[in-house]
Write an enzyme that holds these catalytic residues in place. Structure first.
Site, PDB file in Angstrom:
ATOM      1  N   CYS A 107       0.822  -1.232   0.000  1.00  0.00           N
ATOM      2  CA  CYS A 107       0.000   0.000   0.000  1.00  0.00           C
ATOM      3  C   CYS A 107       0.848   1.270   0.000  1.00  0.00           C
ATOM      4  O   CYS A 107       0.331   2.348  -0.287  1.00  0.00           O
ATOM      5  CB  CYS A 107      -0.941   0.009   1.193  1.00  0.00           C
ATOM      6  N   ASN A 139     -10.114   0.269   0.392  1.00  0.00           N
ATOM      7  CA  ASN A 139      -8.657   0.354   0.358  1.00  0.00           C
ATOM      8  C   ASN A 139      -8.185  -0.211  -0.992  1.00  0.00           C
ATOM      9  O   ASN A 139      -8.258  -1.414  -1.223  1.00  0.00           O
ATOM     10  CB  ASN A 139      -8.103  -0.458   1.529  1.00  0.00           C
ATOM     11  N   HIS A 184      -3.067   7.365   2.998  1.00  0.00           N
ATOM     12  CA  HIS A 184      -3.513   6.090   2.428  1.00  0.00           C
ATOM     13  C   HIS A 184      -4.903   5.770   2.993  1.00  0.00           C
ATOM     14  O   HIS A 184      -5.143   5.899   4.186  1.00  0.00           O
ATOM     15  CB  HIS A 184      -2.506   4.994   2.794  1.00  0.00           C
TER      16      HIS A 184
HETATM   17  O1  UT7 Z   1      -3.404  -1.036   3.758  1.00  0.00           O
HETATM   18  C1  UT7 Z   1      -3.133  -1.671   4.963  1.00  0.00           C
HETATM   19  C2  UT7 Z   1      -4.140  -2.737   5.145  1.00  0.00           C
HETATM   20  N1  UT7 Z   1      -4.615  -3.032   6.414  1.00  0.00           N
HETATM   21  C3  UT7 Z   1      -5.246  -2.221   7.293  1.00  0.00           C
HETATM   22  O2  UT7 Z   1      -5.203  -1.037   7.268  1.00  0.00           O
HETATM   23  C4  UT7 Z   1      -6.031  -2.929   8.314  1.00  0.00           C
HETATM   24  C5  UT7 Z   1      -5.995  -2.296   9.649  1.00  0.00           C
HETATM   25  N2  UT7 Z   1      -6.962  -2.932  10.531  1.00  0.00           N
HETATM   26  C6  UT7 Z   1      -8.279  -2.652  10.468  1.00  0.00           C
HETATM   27  O3  UT7 Z   1      -8.732  -1.839   9.672  1.00  0.00           O
HETATM   28  C7  UT7 Z   1      -9.162  -3.309  11.490  1.00  0.00           C
HETATM   29  O4  UT7 Z   1      -8.355  -4.076  12.352  1.00  0.00           O
HETATM   30  C8  UT7 Z   1     -10.273  -4.215  10.890  1.00  0.00           C
HETATM   31  C9  UT7 Z   1     -11.307  -3.353  10.221  1.00  0.00           C
HETATM   32  C10 UT7 Z   1      -9.670  -5.204   9.902  1.00  0.00           C
HETATM   33  C11 UT7 Z   1     -10.971  -4.985  12.003  1.00  0.00           C
HETATM   34  O5  UT7 Z   1     -11.497  -4.085  12.951  1.00  0.00           O
HETATM   35  P1  UT7 Z   1     -11.193  -4.261  14.499  1.00  0.00           P
HETATM   36  O6  UT7 Z   1     -11.926  -3.206  15.196  1.00  0.00           O
HETATM   37  O7  UT7 Z   1      -9.701  -4.351  14.703  1.00  0.00           O
HETATM   38  O8  UT7 Z   1     -11.894  -5.647  14.790  1.00  0.00           O
HETATM   39  P2  UT7 Z   1     -11.286  -7.005  15.392  1.00  0.00           P
HETATM   40  O9  UT7 Z   1     -10.503  -7.728  14.350  1.00  0.00           O
HETATM   41  O10 UT7 Z   1     -10.624  -6.715  16.714  1.00  0.00           O
HETATM   42  O11 UT7 Z   1     -12.617  -7.764  15.675  1.00  0.00           O
HETATM   43  C12 UT7 Z   1     -13.640  -7.292  16.576  1.00  0.00           C
HETATM   44  C13 UT7 Z   1     -14.854  -8.181  16.443  1.00  0.00           C
HETATM   45  C14 UT7 Z   1     -14.516  -9.661  16.473  1.00  0.00           C
HETATM   46  O12 UT7 Z   1     -15.573 -10.331  17.130  1.00  0.00           O
HETATM   47  P3  UT7 Z   1     -15.435 -10.778  18.671  1.00  0.00           P
HETATM   48  O13 UT7 Z   1     -14.220 -11.668  18.722  1.00  0.00           O
HETATM   49  O14 UT7 Z   1     -15.260  -9.496  19.445  1.00  0.00           O
HETATM   50  O15 UT7 Z   1     -16.716 -11.480  18.921  1.00  0.00           O
HETATM   51  C15 UT7 Z   1     -14.516 -10.066  15.036  1.00  0.00           C
HETATM   52  O16 UT7 Z   1     -14.788 -11.410  14.827  1.00  0.00           O
HETATM   53  O17 UT7 Z   1     -15.485  -7.957  15.190  1.00  0.00           O
HETATM   54  C16 UT7 Z   1     -15.619  -9.180  14.471  1.00  0.00           C
HETATM   55  N3  UT7 Z   1     -15.474  -8.928  13.061  1.00  0.00           N
HETATM   56  C17 UT7 Z   1     -16.499  -8.662  12.248  1.00  0.00           C
HETATM   57  N4  UT7 Z   1     -17.823  -8.558  12.484  1.00  0.00           N
HETATM   58  C18 UT7 Z   1     -18.622  -8.262  11.450  1.00  0.00           C
HETATM   59  C19 UT7 Z   1     -14.341  -8.892  12.323  1.00  0.00           C
HETATM   60  N5  UT7 Z   1     -14.626  -8.612  11.044  1.00  0.00           N
HETATM   61  C20 UT7 Z   1     -15.957  -8.466  10.982  1.00  0.00           C
HETATM   62  C21 UT7 Z   1     -16.848  -8.164   9.926  1.00  0.00           C
HETATM   63  N6  UT7 Z   1     -18.160  -8.057  10.211  1.00  0.00           N
HETATM   64  N7  UT7 Z   1     -16.419  -7.954   8.667  1.00  0.00           N
END
Ligand code: UT7
Length: 326
Positions: A113, A283, A253
């Site tokens: 990225c 993204n 970004h």
């Molecule tokens: O260009 C560089 C590329 N990468 C990035 O910039 C990614 C950076 N990271 C992020 O943007 C975030 O970490 C995400 C958007 C990917 C995830 O958000 P988060 O707030 O860090 O969520 P998490 O992974 O800590 O998950 C929180 C909860 C989990 O459920 P439990 O364990 O609390 O029950 C996940 O299973 O949200 C759940 N979850 C979802 N729920 C609905 C994870 N993805 C999803 C989804 N829909 N798509």
């Protein structure tokens, strides 16, 4: 001494729109969750017959038209991409052929990225050194081809698109003022595509285990992103004796609205100075910054003399910035 001036911008996004509601049909997620946690509402998806060079060539032609430059005047084409048409030749060579830039040298850059910032820095060095006078820099991706559509942690984030800028040797009092590039290879496994290369070559097992798709440690990546983007902004400001309030536009970004807001809070920049289009494109990796820049330029948000800071982070880990006086 020379500086590179951005004399044209262009972008292209495939016609097909995939909304968060469309994703609700294929994975366990909701429009509400995606919009709240990322700011993304929809993304574009390339059609079956569109490859990265097709998107890149359209963005390039638009940038050349904006610049009023004939493709035959180009000395160099650099394409930043993690989703090249083929292992080789480079996507840049394929774009060169499509746009008829027969005099130019052409190569790709792999910095995930951060790719556009890396490519811009490389192009800028060639112009500053006096080696080349007209350079085309492109960020282009068809991320939808390396997404595991069963992984809700990644498939909601990415989209397809391309953005391009034309650099021209110019006066020293404006143009690209500085670029800064950084990498931390120890963090290579935060975002990566494990299979399909020389480590784990293509096989049925690779496809079954979806090793040809993006694997990401989302929350760890999130924290590093906020830190590196804030550090990169301060570094660029200091190098140019500027304060955050001197910036006219920040083009980060487009990974996640919450990452951008956290960085903006640290810098104490007004939100109306930040260019954001991730609600409509998600993204798009190396394409995100030049797509946002092109949108801002065509909407009339950029005036001569404006200070514009572009900054990116991504797989590698890589991060960096480019400060421009328009
Ligand atoms: O260009 C560089 C590329 N990468 C990035 O910039 C990614 C950076 N990271 C992020 O943007 C975030 O970490 C995400 C958007 C990917 C995830 O958000 P988060 O707030 O860090 O969520 P998490 O992974 O800590 O998950 C929180 C909860 C989990 O459920 P439990 O364990 O609390 O029950 C996940 O299973 O949200 C759940 N979850 C979802 N729920 C609905 C994870 N993805 C999803 C989804 N829909 N798509």
């Amino acid at each position: 001494m020379f500086r590179s001036k951005i004399i044209g911008t262009g972008s292209y996004a495939p016609a097909k729109i995939m909304t968060n509601h469309d994703l609700e049909e294929i994975i366990s997620t909701s429009d509400h969750w995606i919009a709240e946690r990322t700011g993304i509402r929809e993304r574009r998806i390339a059609s079956k017959n569109e490859a990265t060079s097709d998107l890149a060539a359209i963005a390039a032609e638009r940038a050349l038209e904006y610049a009023g430059l004939d493709p035959m005047e180009l000395d160099l084409i650099v394409v930043a991409t993690s989703t090249p048409d083929m292992v080789f030749p480079s996507t840049a060579c394929i774009v060169q052929d499509k746009i008829g830039a027969r005099r130019a040298a052409a190569f790709d850059i792999s910095a995930a990225c951060s790719g556009f910032i890396y490519a811009l820095a490389v192009g800028d060095q060639y112009v500053r050194s006096g080696t080349f006078s007209s350079v085309l820099i492109i960020g282009a991706e068809v991320m939808s081809r390396i997404i595991d559509w069963t992984d809700r942690g990644t498939c909601i984030l990415f989209g397809d698109g391309a953005g391009a800028v034309v650099l021209k040797r110019g006066r020293v009092d404006s143009g690209i003022l500085s670029t800064h590039l950084h990498s931390d290879g120890a963090l290579w496994d935060l975002i990566h595509v494990p299979g399909g290369g020389s480590r784990i070559p293509p096989s049925i097992d690779v496809l079954e285990r979806k090793l040809n798709c993006i694997k990401m440690k989302g929350s760890e990546t999130f924290k590093v992103a906020v830190r590196t983007l804030a550090d990169a902004a301060w570094e660029a400001l200091k190098a140019n004796n500027l304060r955050p309030s001197d910036l006219d536009l920040l083009i980060p970004h487009q990974a996640n609205m919450r990452i951008i807001k956290a960085v903006v809070e640290k810098l104490e920049i007004r939100m109306d100075k930040v260019v954001m289009n991730l609600d409509r494109f998600g993204n798009t990796s190396a394409a995100s910054i030049p797509m946002a820049l092109d949108e801002a330029a065509r909407e009339g948000r950029i005036r001569e003399g404006n200070f514009i800071l572009m900054e990116g982070f991504g797989g590698g880990l890589t991060w960096g910035s480019a400060m421009v006086k328009w």
